[in-house]
Design an enzyme around this catalytic site. Structure first.
Site, PDB file in Angstrom:
ATOM      1  N   GLY A  13      44.605 -62.996 -20.478  1.00 15.40           N
ATOM      2  CA  GLY A  13      44.050 -63.890 -19.458  1.00 15.40           C
ATOM      3  C   GLY A  13      42.747 -63.343 -18.891  1.00 15.40           C
ATOM      4  N   ASP A  38      58.409 -63.920 -22.958  1.00 14.84           N
ATOM      5  CA  ASP A  38      58.171 -64.949 -21.947  1.00 14.84           C
ATOM      6  C   ASP A  38      58.740 -64.423 -20.634  1.00 14.84           C
ATOM      7  OD1 ASP A  38      58.407 -67.260 -20.265  1.00 14.84           O
ATOM      8  OD2 ASP A  38      58.235 -68.511 -22.062  1.00 14.84           O
ATOM      9  N   THR A 103      46.899 -65.306  -4.543  1.00 14.53           N
ATOM     10  CA  THR A 103      45.718 -66.163  -4.449  1.00 14.53           C
ATOM     11  C   THR A 103      45.368 -66.546  -3.011  1.00 14.53           C
ATOM     12  OG1 THR A 103      44.936 -68.396  -4.999  1.00 14.53           O
ATOM     13  CG2 THR A 103      47.295 -68.111  -4.888  1.00 14.53           C
ATOM     14  N   ASP A 104      44.096 -66.885  -2.793  1.00 12.15           N
ATOM     15  CA  ASP A 104      43.658 -67.429  -1.498  1.00 12.15           C
ATOM     16  C   ASP A 104      44.247 -68.818  -1.253  1.00 12.15           C
ATOM     17  OD1 ASP A 104      42.080 -68.242  -3.709  1.00 12.15           O
ATOM     18  OD2 ASP A 104      40.449 -68.901  -2.405  1.00 12.15           O
ATOM     19  N   TYR A 127      50.735 -75.306  -6.740  1.00  5.66           N
ATOM     20  CA  TYR A 127      50.343 -73.976  -7.246  1.00  5.66           C
ATOM     21  C   TYR A 127      50.400 -72.948  -6.127  1.00  5.66           C
ATOM     22  CZ  TYR A 127      47.101 -70.233  -8.592  1.00  5.66           C
ATOM     23  OH  TYR A 127      46.517 -69.005  -8.819  1.00  5.66           O
ATOM     24  N   LYS A 131      52.848 -69.633  -5.870  1.00  8.49           N
ATOM     25  CA  LYS A 131      52.310 -68.263  -5.800  1.00  8.49           C
ATOM     26  C   LYS A 131      52.814 -67.555  -4.536  1.00  8.49           C
ATOM     27  CE  LYS A 131      49.905 -66.399  -8.124  1.00  8.49           C
ATOM     28  NZ  LYS A 131      50.197 -65.517  -9.275  1.00  8.49           N
TER      29      LYS A 131
END
Ligand code: NAP
Length: 299
Positions: A13, A38, A103-104, A127, A131
């Site tokens: 990624g 996975d 994440t923000d 999302y 997260k």
């Protein structure tokens, strides 16, 4: 090689590639992608970690399609929540510390100044909610852990806004030189955040590992910019004459709601005297100028 053995998930990624590359200069690093196991498969995760026995697990694998998650909630939850819980439990079982990248987008963007770690999250999107739930899974199930909230990533591994904007700028110059009609690049001016080079995150992550930091940390470049400001910065640094116009986010409507201003303050790292993140424009200049040939195709 001396030092801890690292396992990096999501190694192909955007973030994972630079974690493997840069941390690999100092540590033994094993990068794993979906073809190795996975993360939703608890047994596969457990048996891989028992075999490899890392000292630190850097969990960068995630479902990151912010818009796709609105209609594919189950998949986003299974990867970001269940998958993270599997990584956290297995890390604890083998005695590894875990570093989870968040994440923000856990924030709603209503705050008028950059968010610090103590601010209450309130994600607007599926999302963001998955997260945030992944952060909780890490806190509950991992042994030693750090959660690193990152934002607006760019680097050599795409797709990302910086590479896409350089490409669009190069196309505009090609058209102008060919005497074709040119339309300005339109970039959103009312969504503000902290554009951050993945290489800088790798450097800061090394500090987190070496100091065995525990808890929640914001890890973004210093300063903030809208997408429009960032596009202007890119062409100023490259000294390219490219027309860019500001537009509102409403002009580029997308399925997932996004925070208006989700800049992060690296308050926890600063309080420890361990913030090594640079101003976003300094980092952007280094990224663009040291990789110019590769990014611009020699333009
Ligand atoms: N990109 C950003 O601007 C941004 C902003 C804030 C936070 N973040 C966070 O930073 C982290 C890295 O993001 P990124 O942009 O580097 O994401 P990315 O480029 O999409 O990479 C994520 C990787 O996760 C792997 N993956 C997905 N589902 C998996 C599964 N079920 N099992 C195993 N591996 C799986 C994929 O592996 P394969 O390639 O093998 O399929 C992929 O390479 C994520 O936690 C993300 O939430 C990113």
């Amino acid at each position: 090689m001396a030092g801890p053995k690292l396992l990096v998930t999501g190694c192909r990624g955007r973030l994972g590639r630079d974690l493997v590359h840069f941390l690999g200069l100092d540590f033994e690093v094993i990068g794993v992608g979906r073809s190795d196991f996975d993360i939703r498969d608890e047994k596969a995760v457990g048996s891989f970690l028992r075999r490899v026995r890392p000292d630190v697990v850097l969990h960068a694998a995630a479902y990151v399609d912010v818009d796709g998650a609105e209609s594919d909630r189950e998949l986003a939850e299974s990867v970001n929540v269940d998958g993270t819980a599997n990584m956290a439990r297995a890390s604890r079982e083998v005695g590894a510390r875990m570093i989870y990248f968040s994440t923000d987008y856990v924030f709603d963007g209503a705050k008028k100044s950059p968010y610090i770690e103590a601010d209450p999250p309130n994600p607007l999107s599926v999302y963001g909610r998955t997260k945030l739930a992944g952060e909780r899974q890490t806190e509950v199930h991992a042994g030693g852990y750090a959660v690193l909230r990152v934002a607006r990533l760019y680097g050599l591994a795409g797709p990302n806004f910086v590479l896409a904007t350089v490409k669009a700028g190069a196309e505009q110059i090609r058209r102008r030189n060919a005497g074709e009609k040119v339309t300005p690049i339109r970039a959103v001016d009312d969504r503000i955040g902290s554009p951050t080079w993945t290489a800088d995150i790798a450097v800061q992550t090394k500090v987190v590992i070496e100091n065995e930091l525990t808890g929640m940390f914001h890890v973004t470049a210093e300063g903030e910019a809208s997408w429009y400001r960032l596009a202007r910065d890119i062409f100023e640094i490259l000294e390219w004459d490219v027309a860019v116009e500001a537009c509102p986010a409403s002009e580029q409507a997308r399925p997932a709601p996004r925070p208006a201003r989700s800049s992060l303050e690296n308050a926890a790292l600063k309080s420890l005297g361990l913030n090594f993140m640079r101003g976003y424009r300094v980092a952007l200049s280094e990224f663009l100028l040291t990789n110019k040939e590769r990014i611009t195709g020699g333009l």
